[in-house]
Design a protein around this motif. Structure first.
Motif, PDB file in Angstrom:
ATOM      1  N   TYR A  85      -0.950  -0.095  -1.064  1.00 42.16           N
ATOM      2  CA  TYR A  85       0.225  -0.499  -0.275  1.00 42.16           C
ATOM      3  C   TYR A  85      -0.182  -1.293   0.957  1.00 42.16           C
ATOM      4  O   TYR A  85       0.459  -2.291   1.305  1.00 42.16           O
ATOM      5  N   ASN A  86      -1.252  -0.882   1.625  1.00 37.34           N
ATOM      6  CA  ASN A  86      -1.658  -1.522   2.876  1.00 37.34           C
ATOM      7  C   ASN A  86      -2.278  -2.900   2.670  1.00 37.34           C
ATOM      8  O   ASN A  86      -2.450  -3.653   3.630  1.00 37.34           O
ATOM      9  N   GLN A  87      -2.617  -3.223   1.423  1.00 39.78           N
ATOM     10  CA  GLN A  87      -3.228  -4.517   1.135  1.00 39.78           C
ATOM     11  C   GLN A  87      -2.228  -5.542   0.608  1.00 39.78           C
ATOM     12  O   GLN A  87      -2.583  -6.686   0.348  1.00 39.78           O
ATOM     13  N   HIS A 132       3.241  -6.698   6.001  1.00 39.02           N
ATOM     14  CA  HIS A 132       3.643  -6.022   4.777  1.00 39.02           C
ATOM     15  C   HIS A 132       5.118  -6.343   4.535  1.00 39.02           C
ATOM     16  O   HIS A 132       5.955  -6.115   5.404  1.00 39.02           O
TER      17      HIS A 132
END
Length: 336
Positions: free
Chosen positions: A220-222, A121
């Motif tokens: 957000y996590n992707q 990220h």
């Protein structure tokens, strides 16, 4: 008529001398041709595909964004081995659980990487595409930088920052120019959120698609990028073909004001200019710490991106510093 008759051995000796002279002349000519061929042409040791990324959507021009060779550079293999050793030692000592590195010379077509395909990220590294978006917007309206935006209150839902610096204050109004500086130089999340609320989302998305990258997910996590993918943002700023030259210069000058000193710049000479941005994310015992920058090392400028995961941000910053100094020494002392 009187004729001069030479003994037969004179003729033999003369023939031998002539043969020796011809032999040496032939050898010298061959040596010259070999030397000339060797210095003027060196056959490639690898058959590397070359990828040229151009900006599309125009009728009469096709701006060149960057050129990539598929093969890693043989000249940088010793550097790659040193970086791998630093990472392995850091893993053994528990300083990081993973680390990826991308290095590219900006004066020669040389690059190398470790874990180039691993995804992370980007965290606050994602503020650079926001900066590029605003520079794009400014090119269409140069008054945007002077526009003022009121900051009412802090957003309590923003992730906690371990590395904090200067922040905008509620109740004040700031120009876009000032907000960009807070976002890049001090990595202020509130300034970033305020800018994102007023930016042209279509332009932001196009920055990614123009580079051949997927549009960031709302999840957000992707939102994940590799070190090689992220490095494209700094590459197009340095090449100054995506933005205008003044806009690219302005953006990199702002990145040179980044006040994070625990990573890339910590162990290299303080006199060396570095345009860089760091990013942090995570909670509990799992953190990511990344940094990407252009190091203006005299005649050998280069780009470096390091992404790490671990359980201690301070230790991860140390690993980034150790990798950075290895790269600096290799890029400035080895004849590449």
């Amino acid at each position: 008529m009187f004729k001069l008759r030479l003994p037969s051995y004179y003729l033999v000796i003369s023939a031998l001398i002539t043969g020796v002279v011809v032999y040496f002349i032939t050898q010298k000519v061959n040596q010259y041709l070999t030397l000339k061929t060797a210095t003027s042409y060196t056959p490639a040791t690898q058959d590397c595909k070359v990828d040229r990324k151009r900006l599309e959507g125009y009728s009469f021009v096709s701006p060149l964004l960057y050129v990539d060779r598929e093969c890693e550079s043989q000249e940088l293999i010793p550097l790659k081995e040193n970086v791998v050793n630093v990472i392995n030692l850091a893993k053994n000592e528990g300083l990081v659980s993973s680390a990826s590195v991308y290095v590219r010379s900006l004066s020669k077509p040389l690059w190398t990487s470790v874990g180039a395909e691993d995804k992370y990220h980007p965290a606050s590294l994602a503020k650079v595409p926001v900066l590029i978006t605003y520079m794009r917007m400014v090119e269409g309206n140069n008054q945007i930088l002077n526009q003022k935006i009121a900051f009412a209150k802090q957003d309590t839902t923003l992730p906690h920052e371990h590395y904090t610096s200067k922040n905008i204050k509620p109740g004040n109004s700031y120009t876009v120019k000032d907000l960009l500086h807070y976002m890049i130089a001090y990595s202020d999340n509130n300034a970033t959120l305020l800018l994102m609320q007023h930016m042209n989302v279509a332009v932001y998305n196009k920055v990614f698609t123009d580079l051949g990258l997927p549009i960031p997910s709302n999840d957000y996590n992707q939102f994940l990028l590799s070190v090689k993918e992220y490095s494209l943002f700094l590459r197009i700023l340095y090449n100054a073909t995506y933005l205008s030259v003044p806009a690219s210069e302005y953006a990199l000058e702002m990145l040179a004001d980044c006040d994070f000193k625990d990573g890339l710049v910590k162990l290299i000479p303080a006199t060396v200019k570095v345009a860089h941005k760091f990013g942090e994310s995570g909670y509990g015992n799992t953190y990511e710490l990344h940094e990407s920058g252009i190091v203006y090392a005299g005649a050998t400028p280069y780009l470096i991106t390091v992404m790490t995961t671990g359980s201690d941000l301070a230790k991860q910053a140390t690993v980034i510093s150790n990798i950075s100094v290895q790269v600096y020494n290799a890029m400035t002392t080895q004849p590449l």
